[in-house]
Design a protein around this motif. Structure first.
Motif, PDB file in Angstrom:
ATOM      1  N   GLU A   3     -29.266   5.739   6.458  1.00  9.67           N
ATOM      2  CA  GLU A   3     -29.228   4.284   6.506  1.00  9.67           C
ATOM      3  C   GLU A   3     -30.629   3.739   6.294  1.00  9.67           C
ATOM      4  O   GLU A   3     -31.619   4.389   6.615  1.00  9.67           O
ATOM      5  N   SER A   4     -30.711   2.510   5.753  1.00  7.46           N
ATOM      6  CA  SER A   4     -31.978   1.818   5.618  1.00  7.46           C
ATOM      7  C   SER A   4     -31.882   0.463   6.307  1.00  7.46           C
ATOM      8  O   SER A   4     -30.900  -0.260   6.107  1.00  7.46           O
ATOM      9  N   ILE A   5     -32.871   0.118   7.099  1.00 10.04           N
ATOM     10  CA  ILE A   5     -32.875  -1.157   7.798  1.00 10.04           C
ATOM     11  C   ILE A   5     -34.270  -1.767   7.749  1.00 10.04           C
ATOM     12  O   ILE A   5     -35.268  -1.057   7.562  1.00 10.04           O
ATOM     13  N   THR A   6     -34.347  -3.086   7.898  1.00  8.16           N
ATOM     14  CA  THR A   6     -35.606  -3.810   7.893  1.00  8.16           C
ATOM     15  C   THR A   6     -35.744  -4.599   9.188  1.00  8.16           C
ATOM     16  O   THR A   6     -34.796  -5.238   9.641  1.00  8.16           O
ATOM     17  N   VAL A   7     -36.933  -4.540   9.766  1.00 13.47           N
ATOM     18  CA  VAL A   7     -37.246  -5.271  10.995  1.00 13.47           C
ATOM     19  C   VAL A   7     -38.384  -6.239  10.711  1.00 13.47           C
ATOM     20  O   VAL A   7     -39.383  -5.862  10.099  1.00 13.47           O
ATOM     21  N   ASP A   8     -38.234  -7.474  11.141  1.00 14.92           N
ATOM     22  CA  ASP A   8     -39.298  -8.469  11.004  1.00 14.92           C
ATOM     23  C   ASP A   8     -40.290  -8.278  12.146  1.00 14.92           C
ATOM     24  O   ASP A   8     -40.055  -8.692  13.271  1.00 14.92           O
ATOM     25  N   GLY A   9     -41.409  -7.634  11.834  1.00 13.20           N
ATOM     26  CA  GLY A   9     -42.436  -7.384  12.839  1.00 13.20           C
ATOM     27  C   GLY A   9     -43.649  -8.271  12.684  1.00 13.20           C
ATOM     28  O   GLY A   9     -44.746  -7.905  13.115  1.00 13.20           O
ATOM     29  N   THR A  10     -43.487  -9.431  12.061  1.00 12.69           N
ATOM     30  CA  THR A  10     -44.636 -10.289  11.781  1.00 12.69           C
ATOM     31  C   THR A  10     -45.199 -10.964  13.024  1.00 12.69           C
ATOM     32  O   THR A  10     -46.363 -11.355  13.029  1.00 12.69           O
ATOM     33  N   ASP A  11     -44.386 -11.128  14.049  1.00 13.63           N
ATOM     34  CA  ASP A  11     -44.823 -11.802  15.270  1.00 13.63           C
ATOM     35  C   ASP A  11     -45.523 -10.806  16.190  1.00 13.63           C
ATOM     36  O   ASP A  11     -44.905  -9.865  16.683  1.00 13.63           O
ATOM     37  N   TYR A  12     -46.812 -11.026  16.438  1.00 12.73           N
ATOM     38  CA  TYR A  12     -47.569 -10.120  17.297  1.00 12.73           C
ATOM     39  C   TYR A  12     -47.116 -10.175  18.757  1.00 12.73           C
ATOM     40  O   TYR A  12     -47.448  -9.279  19.536  1.00 12.73           O
ATOM     41  N   THR A  13     -46.373 -11.188  19.133  1.00 17.79           N
ATOM     42  CA  THR A  13     -46.032 -11.371  20.543  1.00 17.79           C
ATOM     43  C   THR A  13     -44.634 -10.862  20.885  1.00 17.79           C
ATOM     44  O   THR A  13     -44.046 -11.290  21.888  1.00 17.79           O
ATOM     45  N   ARG A  14     -44.077  -9.956  20.097  1.00 17.23           N
ATOM     46  CA  ARG A  14     -42.753  -9.458  20.456  1.00 17.23           C
ATOM     47  C   ARG A  14     -42.589  -7.988  20.070  1.00 17.23           C
ATOM     48  O   ARG A  14     -43.217  -7.474  19.161  1.00 17.23           O
ATOM     49  N   TRP A  15     -41.711  -7.334  20.816  1.00 20.49           N
ATOM     50  CA  TRP A  15     -41.208  -5.997  20.496  1.00 20.49           C
ATOM     51  C   TRP A  15     -39.800  -6.167  19.934  1.00 20.49           C
ATOM     52  O   TRP A  15     -39.021  -6.974  20.433  1.00 20.49           O
ATOM     53  N   ASN A  16     -39.475  -5.380  18.934  1.00 17.63           N
ATOM     54  CA  ASN A  16     -38.124  -5.357  18.368  1.00 17.63           C
ATOM     55  C   ASN A  16     -37.451  -4.047  18.772  1.00 17.63           C
ATOM     56  O   ASN A  16     -37.836  -2.977  18.297  1.00 17.63           O
ATOM     57  N   TYR A  17     -36.466  -4.126  19.658  1.00 17.09           N
ATOM     58  CA  TYR A  17     -35.766  -2.950  20.185  1.00 17.09           C
ATOM     59  C   TYR A  17     -34.562  -2.627  19.301  1.00 17.09           C
ATOM     60  O   TYR A  17     -33.727  -3.488  19.039  1.00 17.09           O
ATOM     61  N   ILE A  18     -34.483  -1.371  18.856  1.00 18.87           N
ATOM     62  CA  ILE A  18     -33.495  -0.987  17.847  1.00 18.87           C
ATOM     63  C   ILE A  18     -32.633   0.162  18.341  1.00 18.87           C
ATOM     64  O   ILE A  18     -33.137   1.150  18.867  1.00 18.87           O
ATOM     65  N   SER A  19     -31.333   0.037  18.133  1.00 15.99           N
ATOM     66  CA  SER A  19     -30.405   1.138  18.357  1.00 15.99           C
ATOM     67  C   SER A  19     -30.101   1.783  17.015  1.00 15.99           C
ATOM     68  O   SER A  19     -29.591   1.119  16.105  1.00 15.99           O
ATOM     69  N   LEU A  20     -30.414   3.053  16.868  1.00 14.57           N
ATOM     70  CA  LEU A  20     -30.104   3.757  15.627  1.00 14.57           C
ATOM     71  C   LEU A  20     -28.607   3.987  15.479  1.00 14.57           C
ATOM     72  O   LEU A  20     -28.114   4.187  14.369  1.00 14.57           O
ATOM     73  N   LYS A  21     -27.891   3.966  16.584  1.00 15.61           N
ATOM     74  CA  LYS A  21     -26.447   4.201  16.545  1.00 15.61           C
ATOM     75  C   LYS A  21     -25.699   2.991  15.998  1.00 15.61           C
ATOM     76  O   LYS A  21     -24.728   3.121  15.258  1.00 15.61           O
TER      77      LYS A  21
END
Length: 222
Positions: A42-60
């Motif tokens: 699978e391929s996914i994209t996360v918007d990590g442009t905001d320095y003030t947040r963590w993006n929590y991801i479930s691979l499942k």
């Protein structure tokens, strides 16, 4: 320094965008995208442009939840409140850095999923767990030109975060992807293979992290 505790604010959870399955050539236009040929990934994209947040991801489930960092202590305790963190997550991305949910990571010498699969088995080696840091997770870059950067106390996985090197010894910084496959061992001892494809979107805005992964990796070798 006076420390004030804040409640963490959960942002919209629909910031993770599924991309086409990795069974052909990805038709993006960016220089940093790789040719992806492995089946069933699978391929996914996360918007990590905001320095003030963590993006929590479930691979499942391919679901992400963005949680804002509101002070230098990282707001670890308020995140335990109901509705803040997702019940299930495997990795989290802050800008270019990554942490795991009690996992460990191995860097391989493979440059593609096909090379990994051709090896016939999950690579053995020394897996590295997350480490604590007070000078890695930048949350305020507004005074960077004067040498002042504010960091949050947090954990991160030093090995998986090698997927992108940012050399700030020159301006503008030089961005270099490792192009290596990383093996994530999850808490339940299942494994995932992760490969960074890009750190920019179609407008060449940095901080948009696109990666491919195979999970569970055990199934790929059956």
């Amino acid at each position: 320094m006076k420390r004030i505790r804040f409640h963490a604010a959960v942002l919209l959870g629909a910031t993770l965008l599924p991309l086409p399955a990795c069974d052909g050539i990805f038709d993006g236009i960016y220089d940093t995208y790789q040719i992806v040929t492995a089946e069933n990934c699978e391929s996914i994209t996360v918007d990590g442009t905001d320095y003030t947040r963590w993006n929590y991801i479930s691979l499942k489930t391919q679901k992400t939840t963005a949680v804002r960092i509101l002070n230098q202590e990282g707001d670890e305790e308020p995140w335990d409140q109901e509705g803040s963190l997702p019940a299930e997550w495997d990795i989290a991305i802050h800008r270019y850095d990554v942490k795991t949910n009690g996992g460990a990571v191995l860097e391989t010498s493979y440059a593609s999923m096909d090379e990994l699969l051709d090896s016939g088995s999950i690579p053995a080696g020394e897996y590295s767990e997350d480490i604590e840091t007070t000078d890695r997770i930048a949350i305020d870059m507004s005074d960077m030109m004067n040498g002042n950067i504010i960091y949050a106390k947090s954990s991160y996985n030093e090995v998986l975060s090698r997927w992108l090197n940012v050399d700030t010894s020159t301006m503008p910084p030089i961005y270099t992807m490792s192009n290596k496959i990383y093996i994530l061992r999850l808490q339940d001892n299942t494994h995932a293979a992760i490969h960074l494809l890009n750190y920019m979107n179609e407008k060449n805005v940095k901080g948009h992290m696109t990666f491919e992964y195979l999970y569970p990796l055990e199934k790929a070798f059956q």
